[in-house]
Structure formats: C-alpha cells, structure tokens
Motif scaffolding. Sequence first.
Motif, short mmCIF file in Angstrom:
data_model
loop_
_atom_site.label_atom_id
_atom_site.label_comp_id
_atom_site.label_asym_id
_atom_site.label_seq_id
_atom_site.Cartn_x
_atom_site.Cartn_y
_atom_site.Cartn_z
N VAL A 51 -14.41 -8.72 0.69
CA VAL A 51 -14.83 -7.14 -0.25
C VAL A 51 -13.43 -6.15 0.34
CG1 VAL A 51 -16.12 -5.52 -0.36
CG2 VAL A 51 -16.69 -8.34 -0.06
N LEU A 52 -13.30 -5.08 -0.62
CA LEU A 52 -12.40 -3.65 -0.23
C LEU A 52 -13.24 -2.62 -0.79
CD1 LEU A 52 -9.81 -2.71 0.15
CD2 LEU A 52 -9.46 -2.85 -2.96
N ASP A 53 -12.76 -2.13 0.65
CA ASP A 53 -13.91 -1.18 0.54
C ASP A 53 -13.20 0.30 0.00
OD1 ASP A 53 -16.34 0.98 0.51
OD2 ASP A 53 -16.77 -0.12 2.41
N LEU A 54 -13.10 1.11 -0.38
CA LEU A 54 -12.42 2.06 -1.24
C LEU A 54 -13.44 3.54 -0.82
CD1 LEU A 54 -11.20 1.03 -4.71
CD2 LEU A 54 -9.56 1.47 -2.21
N VAL A 76 -10.79 0.88 2.85
CA VAL A 76 -9.48 2.24 2.74
C VAL A 76 -10.07 3.78 2.69
CG1 VAL A 76 -7.62 3.57 1.42
CG2 VAL A 76 -8.12 0.66 1.01
N GLU A 77 -9.74 4.65 3.44
CA GLU A 77 -10.33 6.41 4.02
C GLU A 77 -9.29 6.71 4.56
OE1 GLU A 77 -11.70 8.83 3.93
OE2 GLU A 77 -13.69 7.29 3.74
N LYS A 78 -9.25 8.25 3.31
CA LYS A 78 -8.08 9.05 4.04
C LYS A 78 -8.30 10.26 4.67
CE LYS A 78 -7.66 12.10 -0.22
NZ LYS A 78 -6.82 12.87 -1.04
N ASN A 79 -9.94 10.75 5.59
CA ASN A 79 -9.79 11.57 5.75
C ASN A 79 -10.08 11.22 6.69
OD1 ASN A 79 -12.44 12.81 7.78
ND2 ASN A 79 -12.50 15.16 5.49
N LYS A 80 -10.20 11.85 8.37
CA LYS A 80 -9.77 11.19 9.26
C LYS A 80 -11.30 11.33 10.52
CE LYS A 80 -5.02 12.91 10.85
NZ LYS A 80 -3.66 13.95 11.78
N ASP A 81 -11.66 12.47 9.98
CA ASP A 81 -13.08 12.21 10.72
C ASP A 81 -14.22 11.32 10.31
OD1 ASP A 81 -12.54 14.90 12.18
OD2 ASP A 81 -13.54 16.66 10.12
N ALA A 82 -14.04 10.47 9.47
CA ALA A 82 -14.78 9.81 7.93
C ALA A 82 -14.08 8.57 9.02
CB ALA A 82 -14.62 9.71 6.93
N ILE A 109 -2.15 3.23 -1.46
CA ILE A 109 -2.64 1.91 -0.24
C ILE A 109 -2.59 0.78 -1.76
CG2 ILE A 109 -4.49 0.97 0.96
CD1 ILE A 109 -4.34 3.69 2.17
N LEU A 110 -3.63 0.56 -2.48
CA LEU A 110 -3.51 -0.38 -3.50
C LEU A 110 -2.20 -0.99 -4.41
CD1 LEU A 110 -6.76 0.55 -5.97
CD2 LEU A 110 -6.16 -1.26 -4.58
N ASN A 111 -1.35 0.20 -4.36
CA ASN A 111 0.13 0.12 -4.86
C ASN A 111 0.99 -0.67 -3.84
OD1 ASN A 111 -0.04 0.66 -7.33
ND2 ASN A 111 -0.04 2.72 -7.01
N LYS A 112 0.86 -0.39 -2.34
CA LYS A 112 1.70 -1.39 -1.76
C LYS A 112 1.03 -1.93 -0.96
CE LYS A 112 4.12 3.51 0.00
NZ LYS A 112 4.24 4.49 0.97
N LYS A 113 -0.07 -1.78 -0.33
CA LYS A 113 -0.58 -3.47 0.32
C LYS A 113 -1.38 -4.68 -0.85
CE LYS A 113 0.02 -1.74 3.94
NZ LYS A 113 1.18 -1.64 5.09
N PHE A 114 -2.29 -4.00 -1.48
CA PHE A 114 -3.01 -4.96 -2.08
C PHE A 114 -2.99 -5.10 -3.95
CE2 PHE A 114 -6.16 -2.60 0.68
CZ PHE A 114 -5.58 -3.36 1.58
N SER A 115 -1.33 -4.92 -3.93
CA SER A 115 -0.90 -5.28 -5.31
C SER A 115 -0.91 -6.86 -5.40
CB SER A 115 0.64 -4.77 -5.46
OG SER A 115 1.39 -5.68 -4.64
N GLU A 116 -0.77 -7.43 -4.64
CA GLU A 116 -0.55 -8.71 -4.74
C GLU A 116 -2.37 -9.56 -4.19
OE1 GLU A 116 1.33 -10.52 -6.94
OE2 GLU A 116 2.43 -9.06 -7.53
N LYS A 117 -2.62 -8.72 -3.13
CA LYS A 117 -4.51 -9.79 -3.29
C LYS A 117 -5.03 -9.67 -3.95
CE LYS A 117 -7.12 -9.06 1.31
NZ LYS A 117 -6.65 -10.31 1.45
N LYS A 138 -8.13 1.63 -13.69
CA LYS A 138 -7.03 0.54 -14.44
C LYS A 138 -5.90 -0.61 -13.48
CE LYS A 138 -6.62 3.85 -18.99
NZ LYS A 138 -5.75 4.22 -19.56
N LEU A 139 -6.02 0.67 -12.57
CA LEU A 139 -4.66 0.33 -11.41
C LEU A 139 -5.59 -0.99 -11.07
CD1 LEU A 139 -2.78 0.14 -9.66
CD2 LEU A 139 -3.12 1.99 -7.83
#
Length: 141
Positions: A51-54, A76-82, A109-117, A138-139
């Motif tokens: 599972v991927l939780d964006l 995947v999360e970009k908010n430091k508090d969250a 992160i999708l482009n760098k880490k998960f392009s093949e996963k 689309k991505l």
Amino acid sequence: MRIVAGKLKGLSLNLPKDKNTRPLKDMARESIFNLLTHSKKILSQLDQANVLDLYAGTGSFGLECLSRNTSNVCFVEKNKDALEILEKNIEKSKLKDSTKIYFGDVFKILNKKFSEKKFDIIFCDPPFKDDRLEKLLKLIL
C-alpha cells in the motif's frame, strides 16, 4: 479517532492540534474498506497487499490497512507536524517493521523513489486547495 477493524481494532490515534491536517474520519475509512472488501468491481485484495498512502497525515488509512493484514505501507507526508503525529501513531501500533515513511513532496517522491515500484493499493487524500489531482493521477498511472 480509532482503528475500525482488524488486529488493531479500537487503537486510538494521535490527532493534530492544528487545522492544517484533516484526518480521515472513522466512518469514511470504514466505508472505503467496505468497498475494498465487498465490491465485485474492485479487484484488489487487502490481504498481503503493498500500500502507498500519499498525503498520509496522521496515517489513519495506512494503519487501518496494516490492521487488516496488508503486507506493508509506504507513507508520504510533507507537513512536519503531521509527520511527527504519523511517527507516534506508527510507534503506538507496534507495526514499524511494516512501514516506511517518506518526507517531502508527493510528486518528487513518486518520481524518485517509486518510478519502478508496484503497489496494490494507492490512497491519496490531498489538501482541498491542491489543484494538481489530475497531474497526480496521470503520474500514478
């Protein structure tokens, strides 16, 4: 807020104090999982799924997945508090070995880490103001 079903059923989750993160409510999560479990049109199985939780926020969706016997969840999360709350909730669940957290922008992160996963289930609940949903879909595809 709590985990609705599975091995973690009833586990209460830490919540953010600010209004920037809006956790997925118990009833909404329960409805999503009813669809995943009982719909004949959805071919994905929860059991042992990747599972991927964006836009993970507090991690309620991904932790619900783990409670229902998925194999692992990438958050995947970009908010430091969250992110701090997410880490606390994962620690509280005692399922850290089944999780991986990525801090940063979803698109990068999708482009760098998960392009093949490959993932069996991808959940995304972006902020209401984020107008890049079409680009995200689309991505993912």
